[in-house]
Design an enzyme around this catalytic site. Structure first.
Site, PDB file in Angstrom:
ATOM      1  N   ILE A 262       0.611  -1.269   0.014  1.00  0.00           N
ATOM      2  CA  ILE A 262       0.093  -0.039   0.036  1.00  0.00           C
ATOM      3  C   ILE A 262       0.847   1.154   0.046  1.00  0.00           C
ATOM      4  CG2 ILE A 262      -1.931  -1.115   1.217  1.00  0.00           C
ATOM      5  CD1 ILE A 262      -1.386   0.190   3.788  1.00  0.00           C
TER       6      ILE A 262
ATOM      7  N   HIS B  19       9.305 -10.725   4.760  1.00  0.00           N
ATOM      8  CA  HIS B  19       8.644 -10.581   3.337  1.00  0.00           C
ATOM      9  C   HIS B  19       9.681 -10.056   2.198  1.00  0.00           C
ATOM     10  CE1 HIS B  19       8.745  -7.121   5.823  1.00  0.00           C
ATOM     11  NE2 HIS B  19       8.465  -6.216   4.798  1.00  0.00           N
TER      12      HIS B  19
ATOM     13  N   HIS C 224      10.299  -7.873  -1.130  1.00  0.00           N
ATOM     14  CA  HIS C 224       9.895  -6.932  -1.889  1.00  0.00           C
ATOM     15  C   HIS C 224      10.115  -7.289  -3.375  1.00  0.00           C
ATOM     16  CE1 HIS C 224       9.044  -3.658   1.302  1.00  0.00           C
ATOM     17  NE2 HIS C 224       9.670  -4.517   1.768  1.00  0.00           N
TER      18      HIS C 224
END
Length: 143
Positions: free
Chosen positions: A31, A100, A102
């Protein structure tokens, strides 16, 4: 299961714009992405850092990121290049305590900057590099 925002998105308790899901990972758009298409490949496994992540899941994380980067380069997202990065730990800039990866489509002149200052190379520093390499080799062969 954790209450990190990523766990909530994976469980459907928070909104996410998913682009891929399988039994091990979910991929959704960031986001606060650098550019349109900036996404996060997030393992379903609860791991705050790479050391906690199952190695097979880690391999799968990168395999999925590779597929997505290829899709971007093939025209799914307009880009001239792709960055992959993991921030492993708070000191490395990790903001969400859930591993995570990217995947960031890049354009010449976009707003993202990753820079650091280094001293000009001097070959007299080679013994220092060799000592560091030896320590790492030792740890790799005897975990």
């Amino acid at each position: 299961m954790s209450n990190s925002i990523f766990s909530k998105i994976i469980r459907g308790e928070a909104p996410g714009s998913f682009i891929y899901r399988d039994e091990l990972v979910s991929v959704f758009l960031d986001i606060e992405g650098v550019n349109p298409g900036h996404c996060l490949v997030v393992p379903h496994e609860e791991a705050t850092c790479l050391a906690e992540l199952d190695p097979e899941t880690g391999k799968h994380l990168f395999a999925v990121a590779h597929k997505i980067a290829n899709a971007y380069r093939a025209g799914a997202i307009e880009c001239e290049g792709v960055n992959l990065w993991i921030s492993d730990g708070e000191a490395a800039g990790q903001e969400v305590p859930h591993v995570h990866l990217h995947v960031v489509p890049r354009h010449s002149g976009d707003s993202y900057r990753h820079s650091y200052e280094v001293e000009p190379w001097d070959e007299r520093r080679r013994p220092q590099l060799d000592a560091i390499a030896a320590r790492i080799q030792q740890r790799l062969s005897h975990p």
